[in-house]
Design an enzyme around this catalytic site. Sequence first.
Site, PDB file in Angstrom:
ATOM      1  N   ASP A   1     -13.491  -0.731   2.570  1.00 51.00           N
ATOM      2  CA  ASP A   1     -12.884  -1.890   1.921  1.00 51.00           C
ATOM      3  C   ASP A   1     -11.869  -2.535   3.207  1.00 51.00           C
ATOM      4  OD1 ASP A   1     -13.819  -1.210  -0.461  1.00 51.00           O
ATOM      5  OD2 ASP A   1     -11.852  -0.860  -1.528  1.00 51.00           O
ATOM      6  N   ASP A   2     -11.439  -3.803   2.827  1.00 47.85           N
ATOM      7  CA  ASP A   2     -10.585  -4.339   3.687  1.00 47.85           C
ATOM      8  C   ASP A   2     -11.098  -5.050   5.176  1.00 47.85           C
ATOM      9  OD1 ASP A   2      -9.142  -3.455   1.828  1.00 47.85           O
ATOM     10  OD2 ASP A   2      -7.727  -2.081   2.882  1.00 47.85           O
TER      11      ASP A   2
ATOM     12  N   HIS B   1     -13.678  -8.541  -2.022  1.00 49.40           N
ATOM     13  CA  HIS B   1     -12.542  -7.790  -2.304  1.00 49.40           C
ATOM     14  C   HIS B   1     -11.416  -8.787  -2.357  1.00 49.40           C
ATOM     15  CE1 HIS B   1     -10.276  -3.956  -2.470  1.00 49.40           C
ATOM     16  NE2 HIS B   1      -9.943  -4.123  -1.351  1.00 49.40           N
TER      17      HIS B   1
ATOM     18  N   HIS C   1      -5.823  -9.871   0.576  1.00 47.32           N
ATOM     19  CA  HIS C   1      -5.522  -8.364  -0.180  1.00 47.32           C
ATOM     20  C   HIS C   1      -4.454  -8.811  -1.160  1.00 47.32           C
ATOM     21  CE1 HIS C   1      -5.443  -3.965  -0.773  1.00 47.32           C
ATOM     22  NE2 HIS C   1      -6.569  -3.931  -0.608  1.00 47.32           N
TER      23      HIS C   1
ATOM     24  N   HIS D   1     -12.039   2.998   4.130  1.00 45.90           N
ATOM     25  CA  HIS D   1     -11.542   1.552   4.698  1.00 45.90           C
ATOM     26  C   HIS D   1     -11.810   1.617   6.157  1.00 45.90           C
ATOM     27  CE1 HIS D   1      -8.999   2.732   1.143  1.00 45.90           C
ATOM     28  NE2 HIS D   1      -8.530   1.700   1.018  1.00 45.90           N
TER      29      HIS D   1
END
Length: 231
Positions: free
Chosen positions: A46-47, A97, A101, A190
Site C-alpha cells: 500500500d501507499d 488506495h 490517504h 507498505h
Amino acid sequence: MFNYLIGGILCIAALYMFIPSLISRMTGWGVFRKGKGKGEVAFTFDDGPHPEYTPKLLDLLERHQVKATFFVLGSQAERYPELVRRIDREGHQIGIHNYCHTSNWLMLPKTIRSEHLDRSADIIEGIVGTRPDHYRPPWGLMNMFDYFRKEYRIALWSITAGDWSSRVCQTRLQSKLLDQITGGSVVLLHDSGETVGADSQAPHFMLEALDEVLPQLKTRHLRFVRLDEMA
C-alpha cells in the site's frame, strides 16, 4: 433535547462508519481478505508508488520471482507514472488506495467516488491502459456505501505485521511473517512511509526482512500470486 441529538449523531456514525468496518474485519462479509488455496499467498503493498522504495521492491520481487498486488494512491501514480508502468510491465496487479490517504469515514460517498475512486482509476487507466477493479480503503476503514461499489472488489487482508514502524521491522517483522503466513494469506505491507503514523525509513527495513522471508517461505511450497489470481 441535547442528549437526543448526541444520541442520534452517534447512531448515524455507528451505521455509517463503525458497524460496516467492524463487520468487514470480523466476518469478511462483502470484502475479500483471505484466499481458499492452501498453497497460495498474496503479498500486497500500500501507499506507493514511492520513488526510492518501490524500485527497490520491484527489484526484490523480480529476484525472487514473486508477483504481487500494489494498492497505489492516485496522487502518487500521477507523480510517478513510470513506476506505475514498471509495476504493470513486470506482471504485478495494480489496485486503488484512494487518490490521497484519506479515511472513508471522513468523506461523503459521492466524494469518495468522484474524487478518489473514479479519479484514481482514470489516472491508472491513462498510464497503463487497463482500469483497476480492486480497491483497498485507507486503513481498511469502510462506510456503509462502500459495499455498493460493485465495479470494485474490496480487498482487505488476513495478516498485518506492523511494518509501518521501523522498530517492528528491525526486531520482529521477519519472525511475525514467518509465524503467521500460511496458505491463503493476504499479507499487508507498505512500500512508502510517508502516510500519517508511519516511519519514513520503515520500508527500508521491511525490504531487508522480506528478502530474508521469501526464500524460507518457498521451502514450504507456497506460491506467490496476485489477488486477482487468488481463489
